[in-house]
Design an enzyme around this catalytic site. Sequence first.
Site, PDB file in Angstrom:
ATOM      1  N   CYS A   1      -3.160  -2.264 -10.324  1.00  0.00           N
ATOM      2  CA  CYS A   1      -3.372  -0.839 -10.073  1.00  0.00           C
ATOM      3  C   CYS A   1      -4.448  -0.300 -11.009  1.00  0.00           C
ATOM      4  CB  CYS A   1      -2.075  -0.067 -10.253  1.00  0.00           C
ATOM      5  SG  CYS A   1      -2.204   1.678  -9.782  1.00  0.00           S
TER       6      CYS A   1
ATOM      7  N   GLN B   1       7.472  -5.624  -4.386  1.00  0.00           N
ATOM      8  CA  GLN B   1       6.533  -5.608  -5.502  1.00  0.00           C
ATOM      9  C   GLN B   1       7.005  -4.634  -6.579  1.00  0.00           C
ATOM     10  OE1 GLN B   1       2.441  -3.834  -5.823  1.00  0.00           O
ATOM     11  NE2 GLN B   1       1.829  -5.982  -5.782  1.00  0.00           N
TER      12      GLN B   1
ATOM     13  N   MET C   1       0.853  -1.187   0.000  1.00  0.00           N
ATOM     14  CA  MET C   1       0.000   0.000   0.000  1.00  0.00           C
ATOM     15  C   MET C   1       0.887   1.234   0.000  1.00  0.00           C
ATOM     16  SD  MET C   1      -3.102  -1.086   2.611  1.00  0.00           S
ATOM     17  CE  MET C   1      -2.057  -1.980   3.780  1.00  0.00           C
ATOM     18  N   ALA C   2       0.648   2.106  -0.973  1.00  0.00           N
ATOM     19  CA  ALA C   2       1.481   3.300  -1.146  1.00  0.00           C
ATOM     20  C   ALA C   2       1.432   4.173   0.098  1.00  0.00           C
ATOM     21  CB  ALA C   2       1.008   4.089  -2.358  1.00  0.00           C
TER      22      ALA C   2
ATOM     23  N   GLY D   1      -9.559  -9.208  -1.071  1.00  0.00           N
ATOM     24  CA  GLY D   1     -10.790  -8.435  -1.174  1.00  0.00           C
ATOM     25  C   GLY D   1     -11.741  -8.698  -0.027  1.00  0.00           C
TER      26      GLY D   1
ATOM     27  N   LYS E   1       0.083 -10.375  -8.968  1.00  0.00           N
ATOM     28  CA  LYS E   1      -1.167  -9.891  -8.359  1.00  0.00           C
ATOM     29  C   LYS E   1      -1.944  -9.122  -9.418  1.00  0.00           C
ATOM     30  CE  LYS E   1      -3.145  -7.724  -4.267  1.00  0.00           C
ATOM     31  NZ  LYS E   1      -3.657  -6.381  -4.503  1.00  0.00           N
TER      32      LYS E   1
END
Length: 370
Positions: free
Chosen positions: A100, A69, A16-17, A204, A142
């Site tokens: 993304c 990643q 996660m950015a 999810g 992913k």
Amino acid sequence: MLGRIPVDPPVVLAPMAGITNVAFRQLCREQGAGIYVCEMITTVALAVRNPKTEKMIEFGPDEQPRSMQLYGVDPDITAKAVRRVVDENLADHIDLNFGCSVKKITSKGGGSAIPWKRRLFGSIVKAAVDAAAPAGIPVTVKMRKGIDDEHLTYVEAGLIAQEAGAKWVALHARTAAQRYSGEADWESIATLKQALDVPVLGNGDIWEADDALRMVAETGCDGVVVGRGCLGRPWLFADLAAAFAGRPERVMPSLGEVALVMRRHAELLTLWWGKEREAVTDFRKHVAWYLKGFPVGSELRRSMAMASSLMELDDLLGKLDHEVPFPEANLGQPRGRTNSPAKVVLPYGWLDDRDSEAVPEDAEHDDSGG
């Protein structure tokens, strides 16, 4: 197993950015085992040694396995970046991002747009696998279900990734058009699991550890990828470890215990940043997630979200009512980003030729993090 790497429990922290830096990964690892992936790194930034990216690819001294990643659209640049990982021993595992869905990425043909170009997608995965092979570094993928409901790619892309040598495929069970809206389609995870021989991981709507067990039971997937569910709750990984071990206990910290975790997080950020002000400023984004559901006044919340030193943060944490129990009504509730579905912006003519291997123009950028 991930190559030679044991994965027990079968839990992966999603990149996660701005979140999954060294400090947050250590905080989560202190709660339970699994694979903890760094923020998304662009292949061109890694290849050209972008200064910001050099900081982002750091791992803790005892961090094992080191999971990185990569995002890329060009097989040649991807291979170059992976060769650097191999030559300089930068990581033990490489995950490739094809999920993304943000406009600035898909509008150039990157991220979740790429699996539509099946030959290009396969070339990127194979380039990474081949470059990583000399060091025995496993490569995983992913991705999302597809661009939208009319352009689903996940089964075909999963088969292509498997053929190219990917060790597992993780599926975020939403399309790019869904972004983070609605509910994840766990049936698609089951469909992918039935189609592939390599392990399939589901992603999810895992908000609690029991959601992970339910996903595995309903889909047959081999493991889970957890993203937004752990925001402000790194102890979720302790719950996941207990759940997969068949133990019933779940962590429900009091507000005082949450305050200790918050202080630990800020301290770890300070060690990583090397500058207290920058670290505490970085920590601000986490305050609302940690305090979600607790009866904490808006003024105190606002003050914490404006703190600029550990001393100031300590003072504010001391003002919390440490006896307040965990808000159980908050269990199972979504956390982090939520938004509405939106049409996916793609390059002109992107959908016309699925077999084109032309590298999309301007999709590579030399700044990592998403």
